[in-house]
Scaffold this active site. Sequence first.
Site, PDB file in Angstrom:
ATOM      1  N   ASP A 127      41.952  25.498  23.761  1.00  0.00           N
ATOM      2  CA  ASP A 127      40.739  24.676  23.692  1.00  0.00           C
ATOM      3  C   ASP A 127      41.023  23.359  22.989  1.00  0.00           C
ATOM      4  OD1 ASP A 127      38.491  27.431  22.896  1.00  0.00           O
ATOM      5  OD2 ASP A 127      39.817  27.011  24.585  1.00  0.00           O
ATOM      6  N   GLU A 133      43.797  21.775  22.603  1.00  0.00           N
ATOM      7  CA  GLU A 133      44.645  20.866  23.390  1.00  0.00           C
ATOM      8  C   GLU A 133      43.824  20.160  24.468  1.00  0.00           C
ATOM      9  OE1 GLU A 133      49.083  22.837  23.400  1.00  0.00           O
ATOM     10  OE2 GLU A 133      47.442  23.902  24.357  1.00  0.00           O
ATOM     11  N   TYR A 134      42.932  20.926  25.085  1.00  0.00           N
ATOM     12  CA  TYR A 134      42.077  20.348  26.138  1.00  0.00           C
ATOM     13  C   TYR A 134      41.162  19.277  25.543  1.00  0.00           C
ATOM     14  CZ  TYR A 134      38.610  19.959  29.840  1.00  0.00           C
ATOM     15  OH  TYR A 134      37.778  19.463  30.801  1.00  0.00           O
ATOM     16  N   ASP A 135      40.539  19.625  24.413  1.00  0.00           N
ATOM     17  CA  ASP A 135      39.675  18.646  23.740  1.00  0.00           C
ATOM     18  C   ASP A 135      40.450  17.384  23.395  1.00  0.00           C
ATOM     19  OD1 ASP A 135      37.463  20.852  21.853  1.00  0.00           O
ATOM     20  OD2 ASP A 135      37.436  20.127  23.917  1.00  0.00           O
ATOM     21  N   SER A 163      35.552  16.367  48.750  1.00  0.00           N
ATOM     22  CA  SER A 163      35.837  14.966  48.437  1.00  0.00           C
ATOM     23  C   SER A 163      37.335  14.735  48.652  1.00  0.00           C
ATOM     24  CB  SER A 163      35.421  14.644  47.012  1.00  0.00           C
ATOM     25  OG  SER A 163      35.959  15.587  46.143  1.00  0.00           O
ATOM     26  N   LEU A 164      37.786  13.539  48.376  1.00  0.00           N
ATOM     27  CA  LEU A 164      39.194  13.221  48.588  1.00  0.00           C
ATOM     28  C   LEU A 164      39.837  12.791  47.285  1.00  0.00           C
ATOM     29  CD1 LEU A 164      38.879  11.032  51.816  1.00  0.00           C
ATOM     30  CD2 LEU A 164      39.768  13.356  51.675  1.00  0.00           C
ATOM     31  N   GLU A 198      42.325   5.608  58.463  1.00  0.00           N
ATOM     32  CA  GLU A 198      40.994   5.152  58.899  1.00  0.00           C
ATOM     33  C   GLU A 198      40.314   4.426  57.743  1.00  0.00           C
ATOM     34  OE1 GLU A 198      38.757   8.681  60.107  1.00  0.00           O
ATOM     35  OE2 GLU A 198      40.685   9.633  60.457  1.00  0.00           O
ATOM     36  N   LYS A 220      37.873   3.602  54.928  1.00  0.00           N
ATOM     37  CA  LYS A 220      37.003   4.497  54.159  1.00  0.00           C
ATOM     38  C   LYS A 220      35.660   3.805  53.985  1.00  0.00           C
ATOM     39  CE  LYS A 220      36.800   7.390  50.057  1.00  0.00           C
ATOM     40  NZ  LYS A 220      35.538   6.955  49.508  1.00  0.00           N
ATOM     41  N   ASP A 226      32.021   2.992  52.863  1.00  0.00           N
ATOM     42  CA  ASP A 226      31.258   3.250  51.652  1.00  0.00           C
ATOM     43  C   ASP A 226      29.797   3.483  52.034  1.00  0.00           C
ATOM     44  OD1 ASP A 226      30.953   3.625  49.010  1.00  0.00           O
ATOM     45  OD2 ASP A 226      31.147   1.530  48.422  1.00  0.00           O
ATOM     46  N   ARG A 268      25.621  15.673  52.287  1.00  0.00           N
ATOM     47  CA  ARG A 268      26.680  16.446  51.665  1.00  0.00           C
ATOM     48  C   ARG A 268      26.135  17.351  50.545  1.00  0.00           C
ATOM     49  NH1 ARG A 268      31.388  14.322  47.851  1.00  0.00           N
ATOM     50  NH2 ARG A 268      31.896  16.388  47.207  1.00  0.00           N
ATOM     51  N   GLU A 288      29.941   9.224  58.425  1.00  0.00           N
ATOM     52  CA  GLU A 288      29.324   8.418  57.379  1.00  0.00           C
ATOM     53  C   GLU A 288      28.195   7.577  57.960  1.00  0.00           C
ATOM     54  OE1 GLU A 288      31.134   9.081  54.691  1.00  0.00           O
ATOM     55  OE2 GLU A 288      30.536   7.605  53.179  1.00  0.00           O
ATOM     56  N   TYR A 295      34.094  11.062  61.852  1.00  0.00           N
ATOM     57  CA  TYR A 295      35.525  11.060  61.521  1.00  0.00           C
ATOM     58  C   TYR A 295      36.144  12.422  61.199  1.00  0.00           C
ATOM     59  CZ  TYR A 295      33.370  10.628  56.876  1.00  0.00           C
ATOM     60  OH  TYR A 295      32.590  10.793  55.768  1.00  0.00           O
ATOM     61  N   LYS A 345      42.745   3.638  47.609  1.00  0.00           N
ATOM     62  CA  LYS A 345      41.651   2.726  47.237  1.00  0.00           C
ATOM     63  C   LYS A 345      42.106   1.269  47.204  1.00  0.00           C
ATOM     64  CE  LYS A 345      37.986   5.008  46.391  1.00  0.00           C
ATOM     65  NZ  LYS A 345      37.500   5.307  45.170  1.00  0.00           N
ATOM     66  N   CYS A 376      17.379  -0.901  16.010  1.00  0.00           N
ATOM     67  CA  CYS A 376      17.053  -0.571  17.393  1.00  0.00           C
ATOM     68  C   CYS A 376      16.063  -1.614  17.930  1.00  0.00           C
ATOM     69  CB  CYS A 376      16.440   0.822  17.459  1.00  0.00           C
ATOM     70  SG  CYS A 376      15.769   1.214  19.081  1.00  0.00           S
ATOM     71  N   CYS A 412      12.478   0.429  18.773  1.00  0.00           N
ATOM     72  CA  CYS A 412      11.559   0.992  17.780  1.00  0.00           C
ATOM     73  C   CYS A 412      11.758   0.390  16.393  1.00  0.00           C
ATOM     74  CB  CYS A 412      11.694   2.509  17.713  1.00  0.00           C
ATOM     75  SG  CYS A 412      13.205   3.062  16.918  1.00  0.00           S
ATOM     76  N   CYS A 441      20.528   4.405  17.468  1.00  0.00           N
ATOM     77  CA  CYS A 441      19.228   4.271  16.833  1.00  0.00           C
ATOM     78  C   CYS A 441      18.946   5.576  16.102  1.00  0.00           C
ATOM     79  CB  CYS A 441      18.169   4.032  17.907  1.00  0.00           C
ATOM     80  SG  CYS A 441      16.509   4.386  17.356  1.00  0.00           S
ATOM     81  N   CYS A 483      11.480   7.105  18.709  1.00  0.00           N
ATOM     82  CA  CYS A 483      11.851   5.917  19.478  1.00  0.00           C
ATOM     83  C   CYS A 483      11.473   6.128  20.939  1.00  0.00           C
ATOM     84  CB  CYS A 483      13.357   5.675  19.356  1.00  0.00           C
ATOM     85  SG  CYS A 483      13.940   4.327  20.387  1.00  0.00           S
TER      86      CYS A 483
HETATM   87  S1  IVH Z   1      37.440  12.524  55.678  1.00  0.00           S
HETATM   88  C1  IVH Z   1      38.194  16.708  54.123  1.00  0.00           C
HETATM   89  N1  IVH Z   1      37.306  10.077  56.601  1.00  0.00           N
HETATM   90  O1  IVH Z   1      34.903   9.544  51.572  1.00  0.00           O
HETATM   91  C2  IVH Z   1      38.103  15.277  54.478  1.00  0.00           C
HETATM   92  N2  IVH Z   1      36.027  10.611  54.664  1.00  0.00           N
HETATM   93  O2  IVH Z   1      35.907  10.496  48.934  1.00  0.00           O
HETATM   94  C3  IVH Z   1      36.723  14.777  54.426  1.00  0.00           C
HETATM   95  N3  IVH Z   1      34.663   8.785  53.800  1.00  0.00           N
HETATM   96  O3  IVH Z   1      33.019  12.478  51.258  1.00  0.00           O
HETATM   97  C4  IVH Z   1      36.532  13.334  54.422  1.00  0.00           C
HETATM   98  N4  IVH Z   1      35.247   7.293  55.318  1.00  0.00           N
HETATM   99  O4  IVH Z   1      31.985  10.504  52.502  1.00  0.00           O
HETATM  100  C5  IVH Z   1      36.894  10.930  55.645  1.00  0.00           C
HETATM  101  N5  IVH Z   1      37.276   7.981  57.540  1.00  0.00           N
HETATM  102  C6  IVH Z   1      36.845   8.813  56.600  1.00  0.00           C
HETATM  103  C7  IVH Z   1      35.920   8.434  55.592  1.00  0.00           C
HETATM  104  C8  IVH Z   1      35.542   9.376  54.637  1.00  0.00           C
HETATM  105  C9  IVH Z   1      34.503   7.533  54.256  1.00  0.00           C
HETATM  106  C10 IVH Z   1      33.988   9.331  52.621  1.00  0.00           C
HETATM  107  C11 IVH Z   1      33.322  10.668  52.826  1.00  0.00           C
HETATM  108  C12 IVH Z   1      33.937  11.601  51.818  1.00  0.00           C
HETATM  109  C13 IVH Z   1      34.478  10.638  50.819  1.00  0.00           C
HETATM  110  C14 IVH Z   1      35.623  11.226  50.058  1.00  0.00           C
END
Ligand code: IVH
Length: 699
Positions: free
Chosen positions: A46, A48-50, A95-96, A129, A131, A133, A152, A188, A240, A328, A422, A425, A440, A446
């Site tokens: 614990d 170490e994690y903290d 997620s990725l 591909e 990504k 937003d 999701r 998306e 996608y 990214k 503050c 308040c 504060c 407050c």
């Molecule tokens: S594939 C298991 N392809 O990025 C793979 N995701 O950070 C599932 N996103 O939740 C995702 N463009 O909302 C994939 N060409 C793309 C994407 C994409 C945007 C988003 C998606 C995912 C998030 C992951």
Amino acid sequence: MSRSLRDRAAKDLSDSEAAKELKALAQEIVEHDEAYHRNDAPTISDAEYDALRARNAAIEQRFPKLVRADSPSRKVGAATAGGFKKVKHGVAMLSLDNLFSDEDVRDFDARIRRFLKLNETEPVELTAEPKIDGLSFSARYDHGRLTVAATRGDGAEGEDITANIRTIKGLPDFLMGDAPKTIEIRGEVYMTKSDFLAMNEAYAKTGSKIFANPRNAAAGSLRQLDPKITAERPLKLFAYASGLVEGMDWATHWDFLKQLKAWGFPVNPDAKLCKTLDQTLAAYRQLETRRAALDYDIDGIVYKVNRIDWQKRLGFVSRAPRWAAAHKFPAQQAETVVEKIDIQVGRTGALTPVAFLTPVNVGGVIVSRATLHNQDEIERKDIREGDTVVIQRAGDVIPQVVEVKTEKRKRGAAKFVFPNHCPVCGSKAHREEDEAVLRCTGGLFCKAQAVERLHHFASRDAFDIEGMGEKNVEAFFTDGLIKTPADLFTLEARDKKSLTPLSAKEGWGALSAKNLFEAINNRRTISLERFIYALGIRLIGQAKARLLAQHYGSFKEWRKAMVAAAKGNDEVRNQLQGIESFGDSVTDELVAFFGEAQNMAAVDDLFAQMDKVEDFVQADVSGSKIAGLVVVFTGNLIAITRNEAKAKALSLGAKVAGSVSKNTDLVVAGPGAGSKLKEAEALGVKVIDEDEFLKLIAG
Ligand code: IVH
């Protein structure tokens, strides 16, 4: 991470050293979180994690601009909002993992090769591909016909947005040509930058609420209880990926993308198939140069292993696939002027400085505010009102000030003096030793703190009460309608007797009042972990609330323990500290919270309003023959790799340990096993080989 780096004080690190360490910390902490979340088998103590988290926080405080998008301090899970029906995904929506440099991409490629035991000459094709937003969705087609679509949500279940998504042009109602029995199509929903700006402009004219960025606008438009509103919004989508698929398969992801097009889905025209690592990196750079010219926000590029059989073997780690990752783009920057520095007060009383900026376009989004983090940050960068600054925006993160253009500073610009009271308040603000923030001391006296606490209570991950956003909470608080969480649950009854019921108030109307009461009443049954998290006790975030719920099981047991701890019962205190990642400071906060009579009363009043606070339930691993067993792998495995075997064991509820002890239940030994096997034999621990293990997990 080299020992020497970690042993140095945060303030002595250079920018690049800090960045390097933050990256390593983010990775390490995620690994430990996984060890806990997936199988309750921590590999470090614990303390170490903290220490890892504290180190991360210390470096982030010192280098706020280096705070990573995937920082452990930023992790928040999204739960579903009230009002929508819930839909369980056939296959979880994940997620990725993020990659930030060419080196990270090489590591990604190397990890894949290692996992699949490929040699260096074997090509690993990746698709690349953009990504997008936006907001991800999953649309289910049965026998080629759209049946249900969902957001999701928390990954396992989302909100039913079928009626809304049907209003978006581009999403086919029927799949053209051959269709599988069932398929979940993932993609998306987004809004183009130009549509977003035009829409905001129109809304600003009518005085309606405007959106902060295209992503929020897309999310807000899709998550409308009335699909007619969604239909009026300029939404678009790209498909996608797939979730559950029955009755059809593809050899490669590239083939799948072609099939999506044939079925009639919009597929991003900038998707590329890369045969070598060099081609992959070239695709990234090419897209990066085109980024600003694209009419939609992208925050990176998504790589996916093209071969589906390899995707299957690679599988998943925790919440992300091993076969895909997001590379990214660096944050986008722009220059503007700090018009004013304002101090805001949060739920825990923290005084946070915010810069109000001359609005500026940063990569297609208008930014007018930036966070300044804390007193030290303002002093370190010497940010003054009237200064010209460089700000940056990275994804969802609140824009930050990267640097001050001192050469453009007006003569006579005064240094910013941080208040010692503050601003809301007037109570004294106090700074604890080792803390970067001033707080504060007004407590619930407050208004800012009281409102923030109530807002936290009703927020998504807590009681999740739709309609109880910051503005309404503040209005209700100011009107004297709510002071504590329990008051929310008596609101309807009191409102009925009121001479000025909500439904008659300006801006409310009968329907919104009814919806609000319904949203509140829907939460009279709540899980213990949400109940605990919602109280907003300092340092008790979602993960720790969950651990408390898990440890004590029921509200009754938990309450009993908290009362005892507050009375100074050492046994309970030790018990608390025995919980993974609970140190002195967490225990102190709990003791302090429950030591306050008014907090205790607020908890009991709230409990009295509940129909039920549900006991904690363990994840279902029934049917697994290794659930709860402590397993050690040693020697070489042939049919599957060691990592695959470990991942499989974890997902079936086993705890995987690195060394053999008297607590070990099972050792899986392959050829070449050495000391661990000997130890197991000496301790009389059961030993099996790979084949037996595979049979065991096959059920
Ligand atoms: S594939 C298991 N392809 O990025 C793979 N995701 O950070 C599932 N996103 O939740 C995702 N463009 O909302 C994939 N060409 C793309 C994407 C994409 C945007 C988003 C998606 C995912 C998030 C992951």
